[in-house]
Design a protein around this motif. Structure first.
Motif, PDB file in Angstrom:
ATOM      1  N   SER A   1       0.849  -1.189   0.000  1.00  0.00           N
ATOM      2  CA  SER A   1       0.000   0.000   0.000  1.00  0.00           C
ATOM      3  C   SER A   1       0.881   1.234   0.000  1.00  0.00           C
ATOM      4  O   SER A   1       2.034   1.211   0.454  1.00  0.00           O
ATOM      5  CB  SER A   1      -0.935   0.013   1.213  1.00  0.00           C
ATOM      6  OG  SER A   1      -0.203   0.164   2.412  1.00  0.00           O
TER       7      SER A   1
ATOM      8  N   ARG B   1       0.326   5.610   0.576  1.00  0.00           N
ATOM      9  CA  ARG B   1      -0.521   6.775   0.806  1.00  0.00           C
ATOM     10  C   ARG B   1      -0.019   7.908  -0.072  1.00  0.00           C
ATOM     11  O   ARG B   1       0.974   8.574   0.243  1.00  0.00           O
ATOM     12  CB  ARG B   1      -0.522   7.163   2.282  1.00  0.00           C
ATOM     13  CG  ARG B   1      -1.527   8.246   2.629  1.00  0.00           C
ATOM     14  CD  ARG B   1      -1.714   8.390   4.120  1.00  0.00           C
ATOM     15  NE  ARG B   1      -2.348   7.236   4.717  1.00  0.00           N
ATOM     16  CZ  ARG B   1      -3.670   7.019   4.704  1.00  0.00           C
ATOM     17  NH1 ARG B   1      -4.473   7.876   4.097  1.00  0.00           N
ATOM     18  NH2 ARG B   1      -4.166   5.961   5.284  1.00  0.00           N
TER      19      ARG B   1
ATOM     20  N   TRP C   1      -5.643  10.132   0.334  1.00  0.00           N
ATOM     21  CA  TRP C   1      -5.744   9.167  -0.765  1.00  0.00           C
ATOM     22  C   TRP C   1      -4.741   8.030  -0.540  1.00  0.00           C
ATOM     23  O   TRP C   1      -3.540   8.268  -0.426  1.00  0.00           O
ATOM     24  CB  TRP C   1      -5.472   9.850  -2.104  1.00  0.00           C
ATOM     25  CG  TRP C   1      -5.677   8.956  -3.298  1.00  0.00           C
ATOM     26  CD1 TRP C   1      -6.367   7.791  -3.358  1.00  0.00           C
ATOM     27  CD2 TRP C   1      -5.165   9.199  -4.615  1.00  0.00           C
ATOM     28  NE1 TRP C   1      -6.345   7.268  -4.618  1.00  0.00           N
ATOM     29  CE2 TRP C   1      -5.615   8.108  -5.427  1.00  0.00           C
ATOM     30  CE3 TRP C   1      -4.401  10.193  -5.199  1.00  0.00           C
ATOM     31  CZ2 TRP C   1      -5.297   8.012  -6.783  1.00  0.00           C
ATOM     32  CZ3 TRP C   1      -4.094  10.102  -6.549  1.00  0.00           C
ATOM     33  CH2 TRP C   1      -4.539   9.017  -7.312  1.00  0.00           C
ATOM     34  N   ARG C   2      -5.271   6.810  -0.482  1.00  0.00           N
ATOM     35  CA  ARG C   2      -4.446   5.627  -0.257  1.00  0.00           C
ATOM     36  C   ARG C   2      -4.686   4.621  -1.373  1.00  0.00           C
ATOM     37  O   ARG C   2      -5.831   4.315  -1.735  1.00  0.00           O
ATOM     38  CB  ARG C   2      -4.788   4.988   1.085  1.00  0.00           C
ATOM     39  CG  ARG C   2      -4.032   3.707   1.407  1.00  0.00           C
ATOM     40  CD  ARG C   2      -4.367   3.258   2.820  1.00  0.00           C
ATOM     41  NE  ARG C   2      -3.802   1.965   3.157  1.00  0.00           N
ATOM     42  CZ  ARG C   2      -4.461   0.809   3.056  1.00  0.00           C
ATOM     43  NH1 ARG C   2      -5.725   0.795   2.641  1.00  0.00           N
ATOM     44  NH2 ARG C   2      -3.880  -0.327   3.388  1.00  0.00           N
ATOM     45  N   LEU C   3      -3.598   4.081  -1.923  1.00  0.00           N
ATOM     46  CA  LEU C   3      -3.655   3.038  -2.938  1.00  0.00           C
ATOM     47  C   LEU C   3      -3.093   1.737  -2.381  1.00  0.00           C
ATOM     48  O   LEU C   3      -2.137   1.750  -1.598  1.00  0.00           O
ATOM     49  CB  LEU C   3      -2.852   3.432  -4.185  1.00  0.00           C
ATOM     50  CG  LEU C   3      -3.350   4.619  -4.994  1.00  0.00           C
ATOM     51  CD1 LEU C   3      -2.363   4.945  -6.105  1.00  0.00           C
ATOM     52  CD2 LEU C   3      -4.732   4.349  -5.568  1.00  0.00           C
ATOM     53  N   SER C   4      -3.673   0.615  -2.770  1.00  0.00           N
ATOM     54  CA  SER C   4      -3.146  -0.687  -2.361  1.00  0.00           C
ATOM     55  C   SER C   4      -3.343  -1.671  -3.500  1.00  0.00           C
ATOM     56  O   SER C   4      -4.190  -1.473  -4.386  1.00  0.00           O
ATOM     57  CB  SER C   4      -3.850  -1.192  -1.100  1.00  0.00           C
ATOM     58  OG  SER C   4      -5.247  -1.281  -1.303  1.00  0.00           O
TER      59      SER C   4
ATOM     60  N   ARG D   1      -6.842  -1.355  -5.173  1.00  0.00           N
ATOM     61  CA  ARG D   1      -7.904  -0.591  -4.524  1.00  0.00           C
ATOM     62  C   ARG D   1      -7.442   0.850  -4.292  1.00  0.00           C
ATOM     63  O   ARG D   1      -6.262   1.120  -4.048  1.00  0.00           O
ATOM     64  CB  ARG D   1      -8.311  -1.205  -3.180  1.00  0.00           C
ATOM     65  CG  ARG D   1      -8.938  -2.588  -3.302  1.00  0.00           C
ATOM     66  CD  ARG D   1      -9.647  -2.995  -2.026  1.00  0.00           C
ATOM     67  NE  ARG D   1     -10.782  -2.150  -1.743  1.00  0.00           N
ATOM     68  CZ  ARG D   1     -11.991  -2.302  -2.286  1.00  0.00           C
ATOM     69  NH1 ARG D   1     -12.208  -3.288  -3.158  1.00  0.00           N
ATOM     70  NH2 ARG D   1     -12.971  -1.484  -1.978  1.00  0.00           N
ATOM     71  N   SER D   2      -8.419   1.743  -4.376  1.00  0.00           N
ATOM     72  CA  SER D   2      -8.196   3.160  -4.109  1.00  0.00           C
ATOM     73  C   SER D   2      -9.189   3.603  -3.050  1.00  0.00           C
ATOM     74  O   SER D   2     -10.383   3.283  -3.125  1.00  0.00           O
ATOM     75  CB  SER D   2      -8.394   3.980  -5.390  1.00  0.00           C
ATOM     76  OG  SER D   2      -8.463   5.371  -5.102  1.00  0.00           O
TER      77      SER D   2
ATOM     78  N   MET E   1     -10.342   7.170  -1.072  1.00  0.00           N
ATOM     79  CA  MET E   1     -10.224   8.627  -0.999  1.00  0.00           C
ATOM     80  C   MET E   1     -11.166   9.180   0.055  1.00  0.00           C
ATOM     81  O   MET E   1     -12.346   8.812   0.104  1.00  0.00           O
ATOM     82  CB  MET E   1     -10.573   9.253  -2.352  1.00  0.00           C
ATOM     83  CG  MET E   1      -9.625   8.925  -3.472  1.00  0.00           C
ATOM     84  SD  MET E   1     -10.105   9.800  -4.988  1.00  0.00           S
ATOM     85  CE  MET E   1      -8.779   9.287  -6.092  1.00  0.00           C
TER      86      MET E   1
ATOM     87  N   ASP F   1     -14.427   4.943  -2.816  1.00  0.00           N
ATOM     88  CA  ASP F   1     -13.584   3.751  -2.844  1.00  0.00           C
ATOM     89  C   ASP F   1     -13.838   2.986  -4.136  1.00  0.00           C
ATOM     90  O   ASP F   1     -14.984   2.896  -4.615  1.00  0.00           O
ATOM     91  CB  ASP F   1     -13.909   2.844  -1.658  1.00  0.00           C
ATOM     92  CG  ASP F   1     -13.744   3.564  -0.335  1.00  0.00           C
ATOM     93  OD1 ASP F   1     -12.607   3.678   0.120  1.00  0.00           O
ATOM     94  OD2 ASP F   1     -14.765   4.024   0.223  1.00  0.00           O
TER      95      ASP F   1
ATOM     96  N   THR G   1     -17.256  -0.260  -6.839  1.00  0.00           N
ATOM     97  CA  THR G   1     -17.005   1.084  -6.316  1.00  0.00           C
ATOM     98  C   THR G   1     -18.058   1.446  -5.285  1.00  0.00           C
ATOM     99  O   THR G   1     -19.163   0.881  -5.275  1.00  0.00           O
ATOM    100  CB  THR G   1     -16.988   2.130  -7.448  1.00  0.00           C
ATOM    101  OG1 THR G   1     -16.500   3.367  -6.939  1.00  0.00           O
ATOM    102  CG2 THR G   1     -18.381   2.330  -8.042  1.00  0.00           C
TER     103      THR G   1
END
Length: 581
Positions: A454, A456, A461-464, A499-500, A502, A511, A533
């Motif tokens: 993951s 940030r 906003w975090r992406l994994s 996955r995103s 926000m 999401d 989503t």
């Protein structure tokens, strides 16, 4: 208990916030969030779920626990996913361990362990109401929690849902609609060095099929006592009773009663060693009603499982930890089984861990392996359980690396090589006669890579994402007449997820998740890409509205099963309102 950053295993944790922001409404769907699992929906209520291969609707190499209660059927050494449920808002986290866990969890923890942990009742005081509905499903849930004097708290809940029929590729409805209702409670008490938990659930439901409905029902009660000693050691004693009943008209019915008690003790030996040891006993009374289609003979089996285990964690140096352990189990079918494991963890930096493991674990025989007969009336001319069916065996070799190179980034990568022996095969009887018998004439190996991480991007906003590669090389031993390798499972070689998450202005959350799943060989399912989503809005204190879309990239697609009979998963939409105070 240990920190995730120190654990010498491939572990992915699905947090309570991950669950809330996913928009998923059932435990099997939530498990899609774990990149180290293969999750395929078969129809309205059936799922195929596994880790590291051998997936099917009767997958038998994955152990699943809910608050320490093993949800296991001795019919096929697996899990009926249609009865594993709780109020989704009450789940604290789900720990997904890919790889063997036999030393701590015992037989059938072959390719992985799923540990579902619900919140303490003290964390759920007040009221909660959840309402949801959409193109395929309607659901409602309610929960209330409060204090019981100075040292205790409790909660009670109830929930129900109705999921519609699925469709086939030709657009025709499949009669598989699913209705279920469940109630439950939990109470926690603590004073000084003692803590006590008592909890239970009861459920009933129906699943449509051609002709009469299938029915599922059951109840469980669990008690757990923990004591922390003055010297820092800890004792835990747990016991539970679980009753499950399912009736499949025209096929079979089962009434299973499980009684389980176990204890474990943790203490330090000197400055460098921590020892965990314990044991347990389980009794399963399994009664079936047979049909002309299939039978389990004898119709009633009383199965016992006794175990003892010891694990020693040794600090070789400040940054080097060696863990050795073994579990001894005695079961009703094969007697004594030994499951050892050795793990080495090197924390060469505060933010990085390199680990390796060698383990031996077994999958003990199920009633299907020993007691099945098809058709279910003499002379049983097609298929029969093998009277000498042995435990399936795995020796696993693992290497992994976990790091958090910056406060915003973390990742994990693990590789494995699994050597299997005595896997299930189907062989003709003596003199090449019918019925065919279930035996242990398959062997082989698998290897692969699991990685996830993951990042940030911004404070809001975090992406994994995660990627799995799996290669299976299985074959039959000399003299075997079996040719159906696919009977043991059907798995994609490649699996990717992203996955995103926000956090937007005005208390909005957005999401999105994408999954890319490789093709299945037999039965043929083409590779597919799908996206879900969710848009969430907390428009006043304690009130959250979510709008969710599932399978948005196509009208429908299959995930598992033979082309002639499988369901297609359609694009769907869902709205949920959650109010809590």
């Amino acid at each position: 208990t240990e920190r995730l950053s120190d654990a010498a295993a491939a572990i992915f944790v699905i947090t309570r916030d991950d669950i809330r922001r996913s928009g998923y409404t059932s435990i099997p769907e939530i498990l899609r969030l774990a990149p180290n699992l293969q999750v395929a929906r078969v129809d309205s209520s059936q799922y195929a779920i596994t880790a590291r291969g051998f997936n099917s609707t009767t997958a038998n190499k994955l152990l699943v626990l809910i608050d320490g209660r093993t949800v296991y059927t001795p019919l096929f050494s697996g899990v009926f996913w249609d009865v594993q449920d709780t109020l989704i808002e009450d789940i604290e986290r789900i720990e997904v361990i890919s790889g063997p866990g036999g030393t701590l969890w015992g037989s059938n923890a072959v390719n992985g362990v799923i540990n579902i942990i619900t919140r303490r009742s003290g964390d759920t005081t007040g009221a909660l109401v959840s309402l949801g509905g959409g193109t395929e499903e309607r659901a409602a849930g309610v929960r209330y929690g409060a204090k019981l004097g100075e040292n205790a708290t409790y909660r009670v809940y109830g929930k129900g849902f109705n999921r519609d029929n699925t469709i086939r590729g030709n657009g025709r409805n499949v009669q598989d609609s699913w209705k279920d209702g469940q109630v439950g409670f939990r109470t926690d008490w603590g004073k000084g060095s003692d803590a006590l938990t008592l909890q239970g659930d009861g459920y009933t439901g129906t699943i449509a099929q051609v002709g009469d409905y299938k029915s599922i029902s059951g109840a469980n009660l669990l008690g757990r006592w923990n004591r922390t000693m003055q010297d820092g050691s800890a004792l835990q004693v747990q016991s539970y009773f679980d009753r499950t009943r399912r009736v499949y008209p025209g096929s079979f019915s089962e009434l299973l009663d499980t009684y389980d008690i176990e204890a474990q003790h943790r203490f330090r030996l000197g400055a460098r060693q921590e020892i965990v040891w314990g044991g347990g006993y389980r009794l399963m009374h399994d009664a079936t009603t047979n049909s002309t289609a299939l039978a389990f003979l004898p119709t009633v089996r009383v199965l016992t499982l006794a175990n003892g285990f010891l694990q020693d964690s040794i600090a070789l140096r400040k940054d080097l930890q060696l863990t050795v352990g073994a579990k001894l189990e005695r079961n009703s079918y094969t007697g004594l089984e030994v499951q050892p494991n050795v793990r080495l963890a090197w924390k060469f930096r505060d933010d990085a861990l390199l680990w390796s493991a060698v383990s031996r674990v077994v999958r003990t025989p199920s009633r299907l392996d020993r007691d099945l007969f098809a058709p279910g009336t003499p002379p049983f001319t097609t298929l029969a359980g093998g009277p000498n069916f042995k435990s399936e065996k795995l020796t696993a070799y693992e290497i992994g690396y976990r790091a958090q190179p910056t406060p915003r980034a973390s990742f994990s990568v693990s590789t494995f090589y699994n050597a299997y022996d005595d896997l299930r095969s189907i062989e003709r009887g003596p003199g090449n006669t019918l019925p065919s018998l279930l035996t242990n004439q398959m062997e082989g190996h698998t290897y692969g890579v699991e990685t996830w991480g993951s990042y940030r991007m911004l404070d809001w906003w975090r992406l994994s994402g995660g990627y799995n590669y799996l290669k299976e090389n299985l074959g039959f031993k000399a003299g075997s007449r079996d040719t159906n390798i696919a009977a043991l499972g059907n798995d994609p070689a490649h699996q990717f997820s992203a996955r995103s998450a926000m956090n937007l202005a005005h208390n909005l959350e957005w999401d999105a998740g994408m999954r890319v799943i490789g093709a299945l060989a037999s039965p043929d399912v083409r590779n597919y890409v799908t996206m879900d989503t969710r848009l969430g809005w907390t428009f006043m204190k304690g009130v959250e509205l979510s709008l969710i879309g599932y399978n948005l990239l196509d009208h429908d697609h299959p995930e598992f099963g033979a082309a002639a009979t499988r369901s297609e998963l359609a694009r769907a939409f869902y709205a949920r309102l959650v109010w809590s105070y």
